[in-house]
Design an enzyme around this catalytic site. Structure first.
Site, short mmCIF file in Angstrom:
data_model
loop_
_atom_site.label_atom_id
_atom_site.label_comp_id
_atom_site.label_asym_id
_atom_site.label_seq_id
_atom_site.Cartn_x
_atom_site.Cartn_y
_atom_site.Cartn_z
CB SER A 33 -1.05 0.00 1.20
OG SER A 33 -0.39 -0.22 2.42
CE LYS A 44 -7.60 1.26 1.16
NZ LYS A 44 -7.08 0.42 2.14
CG HIS A 87 -3.73 -0.69 -2.11
ND1 HIS A 87 -4.13 0.74 -1.95
CD2 HIS A 87 -3.52 -1.00 -0.88
CE1 HIS A 87 -4.39 1.04 -0.73
NE2 HIS A 87 -4.09 -0.02 0.02
#
Ligand SMILES: *Cc1c(COP(=O)(O)O)cnc(C)c1O
Length: 392
Positions: A176, A236, A204
């Site tokens: 990340s 996200k 991610h």
């Protein structure tokens, strides 16, 4: 005896590590209002630009009309509603796993999965720069806990030799704060040779990576025999909130039966699951978002290299500029802000000491013109940054 909070806070300030929350006064978007200023932001994890998508908003509104607001109770009591169930089925199909289980946050999904699988007498092996929630989960589990060198299959191998009991190897999919990919083919081969399981937190990777946004396992073509426990977060690239664990029938049933962070909490609002069903559809089918993002990533790396900035080995929308010293990272962030750009300085303890950085994140919602604005501002600001002090 008393709690000397004032001096703890003063020490943190003196070390340039004091954190302040920017106040966001507009929705997620490249152009935001923050603390009274309009800024062009390169720091959100809304990689595909879905957080403020009109269809996702409408799905949330219609979900609230139909299902109300609160989840009402835990999943095992009366909080598991039809939208939650439909989303779990859609996520299982999307990940190519038999089942998926929905959580309210990624932090909880990680605590739940690790603590349900290993305990005293077992072993958990983690990449040393894993997300804090994975490290906390390992410690909480009570298993023997050891961290291997970043992305180093040989370092993992030597720890696997000493492992006892059930052994779980845990890694971020996309790291990340660095943006690099876990070397899953090598890590999974090591684990398989020792009968260990692999858990990947791809917070991610889902969205930006893989031909259909299926993340790092789709990117490398890895199935449930390679990665037995697959975690994704929904806050996200999905642009909503929550998280999921995907895996075998037995894995998911084990979490439902034994996992305290699953059992003892209220389900997320069902309307949120309605919104995520819509964003999942957009994430899978609107390939132009990934294609545009890839173009922005390539252009950023080329432009930043021309300025002489130190980038990291990242093929993802996370493109950190390595600075080193925390004070200098803050200074560069401030210089950019004075030119109307918002890029966060990431400092220890979020990243290792001496590796403070500007964490630039790109989104499919950014235009090529906005990316050029960032590169121009960096070209102006970088030479203005005072040289590093000898013992800074
Ligand atoms: C953001 C993040 C989490 C936490 O997810 P939340 O849903 O925000 O709690 C977990 N793992 C990684 C790698 C993350 O980046």
């Amino acid at each position: 005896m008393s709690f000397d909070l004032a001096s703890r806070l003063a020490e943190r300030r003196a070390a340039h590590l004091f954190r302040q929350r920017p106040l966001l006064q507009s929705p997620q978007s490249p152009l935001v209002w923050v603390d009274g200023c309009q800024l062009l932001a390169f720091c959100s994890n809304d990689y595909l630009g879905l957080a403020s998508h009109p269809e996702v908003i409408r799905a949330l509104q219609q979900g609230a009309e139909q299902w109300g607001v609160g989840g009402g109770a835990s999943h095992l009591v009366i909080g598991h509603s039809t939208p939650h169930h439909e989303l779990e089925e859609a996520l299982a199909e999307f990940t190519g796993r038999p089942r998926a289980l929905l959580f309210s946050t990624g932090y909880m999904a990680n605590l739940a999965a690790v603590t349900a699988l290993v305990g005293q007498g077992d072993t958990v092996l983690e990449d040393r720069i894993n997300h804090a929630s994975l490290l906390d989960a390992g410690l909480l589990s009570g298993a023997r806990f050891s961290r291997y060198l970043h992305n180093d299959a040989a370092s993992l191998g030597s720890r696997l030799e000493k492992a006892t009991g059930n052994t779980l190897v845990v890694t971020d999919g996309v790291f990340s704060m660095d943006g690099d990919l876990a070397d899953l083919p090598a890590l999974c081969a090591q684990a398989r040779s020792r009968d260990a399981w692999v858990m990947v937190d791809d917070a991610h990777g889902f969205g930006p990576l893989g031909a259909n946004g299926g993340g790092i396992v789709e990117h490398f073509g890895l199935g449930a025999d390679d990665v037995q426990v697959l975690v994704g977060t929904l806050g996200k690239a999905f642009g909503t909130a929550g998280a999921f664990v995907a895996g075998s029938e037995e894995l998911i049933e084990t979490l439902i039966q034994f996992s305290r962070p699953y059992i003892y909490t209220t389900s997320q609002p069902p309307a949120l699951a309605c919104a995520t069903l819509k964003s999942l559809e957009l994430l899978r089918t609107e390939h132009w978002r990934r294609e545009h993002l890839d173009k922005l990533i390539a252009r950023f790396r080329q432009g930043a290299a021309e300025i002489g900035l130190q980038l990291m080995e990242s093929p993802t929308p996370i493109q950190p500029i390595l600075i080193g010293d925390s004070a200098r990272a803050l200074q560069l962030s401030e210089l950019l802000k004075a030119r109307g750009l918002l890029v966060g300085a990431i400092r220890p303890p979020t990243v290792p000491a001496g590796s403070a950085r500007l964490r630039v994140t790109l989104s499919a919602a950014h235009s090529e013109t906005q990316l050029e604005q960032l590169l121009e501002a960096l070209a102006e600001c970088w030479p203005l940054l005072p040289a590093e002090a000898a013992h800074g």
